[in-house]
Design a protein around this motif. Structure first.
Motif, PDB file in Angstrom:
ATOM      1  N   UNK A  76       2.761  -7.030 -31.512  1.00  0.00           N
ATOM      2  CA  UNK A  76       1.700  -5.936 -31.657  1.00  0.00           C
ATOM      3  C   UNK A  76       1.439  -5.235 -30.433  1.00  0.00           C
ATOM      4  N   UNK A  77       1.380  -5.750 -29.231  1.00  0.00           N
ATOM      5  CA  UNK A  77       0.776  -4.754 -28.067  1.00  0.00           C
ATOM      6  C   UNK A  77       2.042  -3.887 -28.037  1.00  0.00           C
ATOM      7  N   UNK A  78       3.080  -4.197 -27.977  1.00  0.00           N
ATOM      8  CA  UNK A  78       4.502  -3.203 -27.643  1.00  0.00           C
ATOM      9  C   UNK A  78       4.403  -2.151 -28.764  1.00  0.00           C
ATOM     10  N   UNK A  79       3.910  -2.337 -29.994  1.00  0.00           N
ATOM     11  CA  UNK A  79       3.974  -1.484 -31.045  1.00  0.00           C
ATOM     12  C   UNK A  79       2.912  -0.473 -30.767  1.00  0.00           C
ATOM     13  N   UNK A  80       1.581  -1.031 -30.361  1.00  0.00           N
ATOM     14  CA  UNK A  80       0.700   0.105 -30.078  1.00  0.00           C
ATOM     15  C   UNK A  80       0.827   0.897 -28.895  1.00  0.00           C
ATOM     16  N   UNK A  81       1.491   0.243 -27.698  1.00  0.00           N
ATOM     17  CA  UNK A  81       1.747   0.883 -26.481  1.00  0.00           C
ATOM     18  C   UNK A  81       2.915   2.069 -26.795  1.00  0.00           C
ATOM     19  N   UNK A  82       3.933   1.726 -27.627  1.00  0.00           N
ATOM     20  CA  UNK A  82       4.793   2.622 -27.809  1.00  0.00           C
ATOM     21  C   UNK A  82       4.269   3.676 -28.843  1.00  0.00           C
ATOM     22  N   UNK A  83       3.476   3.485 -29.516  1.00  0.00           N
ATOM     23  CA  UNK A  83       2.701   4.362 -30.349  1.00  0.00           C
ATOM     24  C   UNK A  83       2.018   5.889 -29.709  1.00  0.00           C
ATOM     25  N   UNK A  84       1.225   5.006 -28.441  1.00  0.00           N
ATOM     26  CA  UNK A  84       0.681   5.742 -27.416  1.00  0.00           C
ATOM     27  C   UNK A  84       1.537   6.475 -26.740  1.00  0.00           C
ATOM     28  N   UNK A  85       2.661   6.075 -26.351  1.00  0.00           N
ATOM     29  CA  UNK A  85       3.576   6.519 -25.617  1.00  0.00           C
ATOM     30  C   UNK A  85       4.087   7.875 -26.488  1.00  0.00           C
ATOM     31  N   UNK A  86       4.344   7.893 -27.723  1.00  0.00           N
ATOM     32  CA  UNK A  86       4.985   8.561 -28.542  1.00  0.00           C
ATOM     33  C   UNK A  86       3.926   9.647 -29.023  1.00  0.00           C
ATOM     34  N   UNK A  87       2.796   9.311 -28.738  1.00  0.00           N
ATOM     35  CA  UNK A  87       1.490  10.148 -28.990  1.00  0.00           C
ATOM     36  C   UNK A  87       1.262  10.376 -30.564  1.00  0.00           C
TER      37      UNK A  87
END
Ligand code: SF4
Length: 913
Positions: free
Chosen positions: A185-196
């Motif tokens: 879950x956290x990895x998913x959100x962080x990756x989304x933030x990363x890819x903006x």
């Protein structure tokens, strides 16, 4: 933001255990940041729900009787969720319950907003749903209903995602790596933030940037402190409506005189005096004139922060100079960057630890001081902190790559060395006194604020303890296998590097250490089992007197404890050997330092166990604290000096030229005798001064004492509680504005809290208590913001709450705050007084209760426009002779004492006038 859709979920359940069932599910669909759909239904459990759950949720058995079972709604739920990922606060709770009824959502990505908040907002005071909502200013109609809580979790996710944009892409990438694929879950959100993907909500960088003032570093050009406070003086020019307070100036002069004449002083400063200015100004002038350091010690962090972040900057603004003031806390309060970097690369065994490390990593990108206080860590996180905190034993000093520039502890230290005024806390001041001034810079002058807490704090600081759970953790820190423990890592290093030398002896000892830590752990478990299974004691705290030491059960227990001590001692010998063998190898210096640190803790444990087992010192009290919780049983072994005054006298007052003790409550019925005696100041030529509060208590406050409530010591607990609840309900109907109910026991607090919550006549009241309705800070904030708030609190609520105006107009004291005579330290003190021919109740219990009572009363009137009523529901204040001493310790005012009916009638009239 396109394609960013999710479903927020929340459940209400019949309880928390394995047999609990879901009684409500709430789902809220969010697409591109907007709510697009909602689903909510109640579910019928197989058994009726408890009263507590009815009260907590507002869901009744009546409401559930015709509701469907899970199987009937499963299709709708799955259909609603579709392909979206799930969001919940404390998601493991919800996913655990869901997995009991269906396996069709197990494979989904679950995002936990609790965990996300820890890494996106590393320093907020609390991570409960209500606290995070309050941080983002999000409003909710009612908590503990599934649809509302789900909606809140979804909104929180969006806000947290926005917040993450304050971190650099590099840091976000590090966060992802630190998760080590343990949290989808956290990895998913962080990756989304990363890819903006969610960059639509770009974060406002300015929100968290403080304004730094630049003043010159010139000296403070003031000769006479009292001149600054006079009308037309420097301080008055910094206020819009400055109020000259004679007593403030008088207090300032007493501080000045104490320093000048090298005398200790006791100053009671009533509310509204402005005591911090009255000591800060003379301390600054004195420190500068004499080029000496002055220590200012407070009990609470709140006051420490207020002095450092509010009062000192205010003075800097007035004087237009940068003042030489620093804050110092114990070294282990600061992070060690080197230890943190080492821990970061190790594989973690608990995913909670990964979250903790990301929280620290993000916090390090923004903290100025590296002080753990900013983080509000939980108990289990304090264990992790222990492995990354700065310690003298583990510090490489000049050899450390961070030493010169990046080490925040060293930065703080250098700053404090240049500062003349050091703000610290009671704990550090006392630890420093205990070991001959080795922790704080050398000083001769000090001001101790909130000094009414000094006796308790000194007892704690001069006590020693052995926490058996920590002994197990220490063993794990040494040997945990898989290259995690320090010994495991040393073993790996020496077996994998041929060129380090011959380590046969080390390897031999390492094997012994591994075996011994295993034996030690099982020994601790045996002792705990013996204690809890033999029911040797039913109390949370058991004092071990000579009588106990003679009884067969205790003899057996103490023998086991002695054996444990021998095991620990043997382990220490092996560790010291390994350290000495590896001492010369630079590559292993890090590990050796960590081992030094563990050996130090082990040595302290051995010393405490020796003192405890010997148990012969008549001036010491010995006791065991036990925690009998289902999942977590623990024993802590304590030793403490019974009388603290002589220790303070020897270690603190004898050593220093002048120490000024101040607080709003240091006297009992106009006398400082109790404070002087309990703190060991008898025999000194001390200055004594009372700065009376400028408030008009007679006109602005009322004391109500209903005389027909039964004496709590002469009636059953149930009857007494019923009576109290009825009285409080009547008071709440009459009261206008916020109400604070002060209690002495959690058990009674819970009974009253639920009775008030249940009463439909009190529906318009916002009834709160910490723990159930958020943290202490959140509950106090609501008291400030909403005048229909009623707060119930124990212990810390008796002091330190500063709520003005209609937000707090009524304080109810349910019982006079006597310390329970069964507590080991209290019982030992009372016994000692009896031995000396003194009446413990009058010389110890009563004055202590009066000081606490005065603190409670002090919550009522906080400024000159404030008004309010104190209602005392303990009739001992009028029926017992000693009751007069409580009342005569308060500032003069109107007292109404009559039957409850008449008292509340008068109160109503007074409130309406
Ligand atoms: S100087 Fe010491 S405390 Fe600072 S980072 Fe290095 S080892 Fe840690």
């Amino acid at each position: 933001m396109k394609n960013f859709s999710f479903v927020a979920l929340d459940l209400e359940t019949t309880g928390l255990d394995e047999s609990a069932e879901i009684i409500e599910i709430g789902l809220v669909k969010f697409i591109d940041g907007e709510i697009t759909d909602k689903y909510q239904t109640l579910l019928k459990p197989s058994k009726p729900i408890s009263k507590e759950i009815e009260e907590l949720t507002g869901i009744t058995n009546e409401m559930l009787k015709d509701k469907p079972k899970w199987a009937m709604i499963e299709h709708d739920v799955l259909d609603f969720i579709g392909q979206d990922f799930l969001v919940a606060h404390n998601a493991s709770f919800d996913s655990g319950f869901i997995s009991r009824v269906t396996d069709k959502l197990i494979e989904k990505i679950w995002v936990d907003t609790y965990q996300l908040a820890k890494i996106a907002l590393p320093t907020i005071p609390n991570y409960k749903l209500a606290d995070i909502a309050q941080f983002f200013n999000l409003k909710i109609e009612k908590y503990h209903r599934a649809a509302n809580d789900a909606e809140m979790a979804g909104k929180i996710l969006l806000n947290l995602a926005k917040t993450l944009f304050k971190y650099s892409p590099f840091l976000i990438q590090e966060n992802i790596e630190l998760l080590q694929n343990t949290n989808d879950g956290l990895t998913y959100i962080l990756k989304n933030v990363q890819t903006k993907i969610i960059s639509k909500f770009s974060y406002d960088e300015n929100i968290h940037q403080g304004q730094e003032q630049n003043y010159s570093n010139t000296a403070l050009n003031i000769k006479e402190g009292s001149e600054t406070l006079k009308p037309g003086g420097i301080i008055s020019s910094c206020y819009n409506n400055y109020e000259y307070r004679v007593e403030q100036v008088n207090m300032l002069k007493v501080v000045d005189k104490a320093f000048l004449e090298n005398k200790h002083a006791i100053i009671e400063a009533g509310t509204g005096i402005g005591k911090s200015m009255a000591y800060l100004i003379p301390a600054l002038i004195w420190a500068q004139k004499k080029e000496k350091k002055v220590i200012i010690a407070t009990h609470t962090i709140a006051l420490q922060e207020q002095l450092f972040k509010k009062e000192v900057p205010f003075l800097e603004k007035c004087f237009e100079v940068k003042l030489p003031v620093a804050i110092i806390k114990g070294r282990n309060n600061y992070i060690c960057k080197r230890r943190f970097e080492k821990i970061k690369v190790l594989k973690k065994t608990e995913s909670k630890e990964n979250i903790f490390l990301i929280q620290i990593n993000n916090w390090l990108s923004e903290t100025k001081y590296g002080d753990k206080e900013e983080l509000n860590l939980k108990k289990y996180e304090n264990e992790y902190w222990h492995q990354i905190s700065s310690q003298s034993e583990t510090c490489l000093a000049r050899k450390c790559p961070f030493f010169y520039k990046e080490c925040l502890y060293m930065k703080n230290k250098r700053h404090s060395e240049k500062s003349n005024i050091i703000i610290t806390n009671h704990a550090l001041l006392l630890q420093d006194a205990k070991i001959n001034n080795k922790l704080l810079p050398e000083y001769d002058y000090a001001i101790i604020d909130e000094a009414h807490n000094l006796e308790e704090e000194a007892t704690e600081q001069f006590a020693t303890k052995v926490d058996l759970l920590k002994v197990i953790k220490l063993c794990n820190q040494l040997c945990k296998g898989k290259n995690i423990g320090i010994i495991d890592r040393i073993n790996f290093q020496i077996t994998s590097s041929d060129n380090l030398g011959n380590f046969d002896l080390v390897k031999e000892n390492i094997q012994i250490i591994k075996d011994e830590t295993q034996i030690l752990k099982s020994k601790v478990l045996e002792i705990k089992e013996l204690f809890f299974n033999s029911r040797i004691s039913n109390f949370d705290e058991t004092r071990i007197t000579q009588k106990e030491r003679m009884s067969p059960e205790w003899i057996c227990f103490l023998e086991q404890l002695d054996e444990l001590k021998n095991f620990i001692t043997s382990l220490k010998v092996k560790l010291v050997k390994v350290i000495s063998y590896l001492d010369s190898i630079e590559k292993l210096e890090d590990y050796n330092k960590e081992m030094d640190f563990i050996v130090k803790i082990i040595s302290e444990n051995i010393e405490t166990l020796n003192i405890f087992l010997e148990g012969k010192n008549p001036n010491y009290v010995y006791w065991i604290a036990s925690n009998k919780g289902n999942n977590f049983q623990n024993l802590i072994i304590f030793t403490a000096p019974i009388e603290i005054g002589s220790i303070l006298s020897k270690n603190l007052f004898n050593d220093k030229k002048s120490i000024v003790l101040t607080s709003a409550t240091l006297s009992v019925a106009g006398s400082f005798d109790y404070t002087i005696k309990s703190l060991g100041l008898k025999g000194y030529d001390i200055l004594q001064f009372t700065a009376n509060s400028p408030f008009n208590y007679k006109n602005k406050s009322l004391i109500c004492i209903p005389s027909d409530i039964p004496d709590p010591t002469l009636t059953s607990e149930d009857n007494y509680t019923k009576e109290i609840i009825n009285n409080i309900k009547t008071i709440l109907k009459v009261a206008k504005g916020g109400v604070l109910i002060l209690l002495t026991s959690n058990k009674m607090l819970n009974k009253i809290y639920y009775a008030l919550k249940k009463d439909s006549n009190l529906k318009d009241k916002n009834i709160l208590t910490p723990g159930i309705d958020g943290s202490r800070t959140t509950v106090i904030k609501q008291l400030k913001d909403n005048i229909s708030t009623v707060v119930l609190g124990v212990n810390s609520f008796w002091e330190g709450i500063d709520v003005k105006g209609d937000a707090l107009t009524t304080v109810i004291i349910v019982k006079l705050p006597f310390v329970p005579p069964t507590r080991p330290v209290v019982a030992a003190r009372l016994d000692k007084l009896k031995e000396n021919g003194e009446m413990g109740f009058f010389v110890y219990s009563l004055p202590k209760a009066i000081l606490k009572f005065r603190q409670g009363y002090g919550r009522l009137i906080r400024d000159k426009n404030d008004w309010g009523a104190l209602i005392i529901l303990d009739q001992r204040i009028i029926s017992k002779n000693y009751g007069k001493q409580f009342l005569s310790s308060l500032p003069s005012q109107r007292i109404i004492q009559d039957t409850s009916k008449k008292v509340y009638n008068s109160l109503e009239k007074w409130v309406n006038n």
